[in-house]
Write an enzyme that holds these catalytic residues in place. Structure first.
Site, PDB file in Angstrom:
ATOM      1  N   ARG A   1       0.793  -1.136   0.111  1.00 48.98           N
ATOM      2  CA  ARG A   1       0.096  -0.131   0.032  1.00 48.98           C
ATOM      3  C   ARG A   1       0.756   1.224   0.223  1.00 48.98           C
ATOM      4  O   ARG A   1       0.369   2.451  -0.784  1.00 48.98           O
ATOM      5  CB  ARG A   1      -0.718   0.164   1.123  1.00 48.98           C
ATOM      6  CG  ARG A   1      -2.096  -0.933   0.874  1.00 48.98           C
ATOM      7  CD  ARG A   1      -1.827  -2.355   1.131  1.00 48.98           C
ATOM      8  NE  ARG A   1      -1.166  -2.863   2.361  1.00 48.98           N
ATOM      9  CZ  ARG A   1      -0.708  -4.039   2.500  1.00 48.98           C
ATOM     10  NH1 ARG A   1      -0.556  -5.009   1.505  1.00 48.98           N
ATOM     11  NH2 ARG A   1      -0.143  -4.705   3.647  1.00 48.98           N
TER      12      ARG A   1
ATOM     13  N   CYS B   1      -6.748  -2.447   8.185  1.00 54.06           N
ATOM     14  CA  CYS B   1      -5.539  -1.698   7.642  1.00 54.06           C
ATOM     15  C   CYS B   1      -5.748  -0.398   7.384  1.00 54.06           C
ATOM     16  O   CYS B   1      -6.579   0.021   6.402  1.00 54.06           O
ATOM     17  CB  CYS B   1      -4.946  -2.651   6.299  1.00 54.06           C
ATOM     18  SG  CYS B   1      -3.465  -1.670   5.630  1.00 54.06           S
ATOM     19  N   ASN B   2      -4.960   0.472   7.850  1.00 53.67           N
ATOM     20  CA  ASN B   2      -5.337   2.231   7.710  1.00 53.67           C
ATOM     21  C   ASN B   2      -4.918   2.443   6.298  1.00 53.67           C
ATOM     22  O   ASN B   2      -5.813   2.989   5.678  1.00 53.67           O
ATOM     23  CB  ASN B   2      -4.696   2.783   8.982  1.00 53.67           C
ATOM     24  CG  ASN B   2      -5.230   2.563   9.991  1.00 53.67           C
ATOM     25  OD1 ASN B   2      -6.223   3.446  10.457  1.00 53.67           O
ATOM     26  ND2 ASN B   2      -4.869   1.805  10.719  1.00 53.67           N
TER      27      ASN B   2
ATOM     28  N   ALA C   1      -4.494   1.179   3.488  1.00 54.24           N
ATOM     29  CA  ALA C   1      -5.414   0.336   2.528  1.00 54.24           C
ATOM     30  C   ALA C   1      -6.387   1.253   2.077  1.00 54.24           C
ATOM     31  O   ALA C   1      -7.278   1.161   1.240  1.00 54.24           O
ATOM     32  CB  ALA C   1      -5.631  -0.946   2.752  1.00 54.24           C
TER      33      ALA C   1
ATOM     34  N   LYS D   1       5.961  -6.825  10.904  1.00 52.95           N
ATOM     35  CA  LYS D   1       5.139  -7.448   9.897  1.00 52.95           C
ATOM     36  C   LYS D   1       5.988  -8.858   9.759  1.00 52.95           C
ATOM     37  O   LYS D   1       5.479  -9.978   9.310  1.00 52.95           O
ATOM     38  CB  LYS D   1       5.186  -6.823   8.552  1.00 52.95           C
ATOM     39  CG  LYS D   1       3.964  -6.086   8.472  1.00 52.95           C
ATOM     40  CD  LYS D   1       3.997  -5.317   7.107  1.00 52.95           C
ATOM     41  CE  LYS D   1       2.835  -4.324   6.928  1.00 52.95           C
ATOM     42  NZ  LYS D   1       1.368  -5.009   6.692  1.00 52.95           N
TER      43      LYS D   1
ATOM     44  N   CYS E   1      -2.341   2.393  12.511  1.00 56.14           N
ATOM     45  CA  CYS E   1      -1.760   1.626  11.582  1.00 56.14           C
ATOM     46  C   CYS E   1      -2.083   0.077  12.562  1.00 56.14           C
ATOM     47  O   CYS E   1      -1.563   0.124  13.896  1.00 56.14           O
ATOM     48  CB  CYS E   1      -0.297   1.609  11.622  1.00 56.14           C
ATOM     49  SG  CYS E   1       0.614   0.103  10.785  1.00 56.14           S
TER      50      CYS E   1
END
Lengths: 244, 244
Positions: free
Chosen positions: A50, A84-85, A87, A167, A198
């Site tokens: 993203r 997901c912010n 996105a 991640k 996030c």
């Protein structure tokens, strides 16, 4: 009224999706399996990055997100959530692909922040590059007269390094300490509230770590999704994205 | 070879599905989101009660399970997993509905038990009424010359009471102690290994609680699913159900 089936656009990243699923189940208990929510999760980590997409450095995330949304609707989802912010820079593309509403994590988190701390002047936002570049939080906060303090320059590089470490599964003390230090810099700059903007941030930063309120976007999305799915709030109140 | 997309027939119960998802993610780490598994989960707790269905006291679980399997295949799943032992009474109906293989939790758990403790004579199986009535474990174990010790009469009633308490969210000390006591009765009856043959059991019983090996069917399904999805084992080796 029957509960709505929730569709989850997931995999960004998988551990954030797991966190969302765990909290959504915990928020909607019932005595029997059959009385609980149907939740369809497309945990698809193949969505193009993203942050690179928003920066124009990589392929757009939009086509696959639109396809996932459409697949979830076809599978029976009546309401979409996406933990997901960043996105949400593609929220408009997702909404254009389906006839069901998306619970927008940005809108819900801004509203939850205002409810929690009315009259705040400055808010610190721990968010990823794509979220910052698309001005997802800053536009919404500034429209309400609030100054958004976001990672700049070196802070932004540090945040992205921490994000990719989280991640990759690194939830260790060094990551935690450096994420906390970033929040501390925002507080020193006058932030009265920190938004974990996030969904990887809450995996390493908790309210108990901070001297000021922490608004956790995952928790906000969980509660909003539970409320819409169980009819405590009406999906008719869910507009189309106010974010681009 | 690219990883296979995993489809999960879930919601039986939701917390067992969450446990499976968490463990499957932990078993398949990667540095980048994009290198991780795509996992599509239909967490559908509306599936009619498996125990009542097998006993002929309620509607069959088969039609909805077949529909979910078909929906997962349509959404892109290349391999199915179902973290519910009793629902494998309907494995044949699921396989008849799709052209992709199902990783059979019963078959995998029996094989894992034999690998872990070769030459065992008696195995204790903590399983739900539907699993027992369909003889899912007992037929497979007896075919290999192993005696299955399963909950009988009052033990069975106790197990079902504990199962429904776990499903309702009660993971407290009383539930744990009584589940452990059941395992203890099997060990007293000569069991050299305990199979947690119900995906709710590991939510309250761990290897460290027991003086003998515990084969956790959730863990077995996680590892088998990860192995098939990542190509460590070939899906061509996955036959059709040996269970009915």
């Amino acid at each position: 009224m029957a509960n709505l089936t929730v569709g989850v656009l997931g995999g960004m990243g998988p551990d954030a999706t797991l966190d969302f699923f765990a909290k959504l189940l915990a928020a909607t208990p019932a005595a029997r399996d059959q009385d609980r929510l149907r939740i369809i999760i497309d945990n698809n980590p193949k969505v193009p990055n993203r942050n690179d997409a928003v920066a124009g450095r990589g392929p757009s995330s939009a086509p696959l997100l639109a396809q996932m949304a459409s697949g979830l609707e076809r599978a029976g989802a009546e309401l979409l959530a996406m933990p997901c912010n960043a996105a949400h820079a593609f929220a408009g593309d997702i909404e254009a692909a389906v006839n069901i509403p998306l619970v927008n994590i940005i809108d819900e988190t801004i509203e939850a922040t205002l409810r929690r701390v009315p009259g705040i002047g400055r808010v610190g936002v721990l968010a990823a590059a794509g979220c910052l570049d698309a001005r997802l939080y800053s536009d919404g906060l500034e429209a309400r007269g609030i100054v958004a303090i976001e990672p700049l320059a070196q802070q932004r590089e540090i945040f992205m390094e921490l994000l990719y470490r989280i991640k990759s599964g690194d939830l260790g003390g060094d990551v935690r300490a450096r994420m906390l230090a970033l929040a501390g810099e925002f507080i020193d700059a006058g932030a009265k509230v920190i938004i974990a903007g996030c969904t990887e941030v809450p995996l390493v930063l908790a309210q108990s770590d901070l001297p000021c309120p922490l608004v956790n976007s995952t928790d906000v999305l969980v509660q909003a999704t539970a409320d819409y799915a169980t009819g405590k709030r009406s999906v008719n109140d869910l507009g189309r994205a106010t974010t681009p």
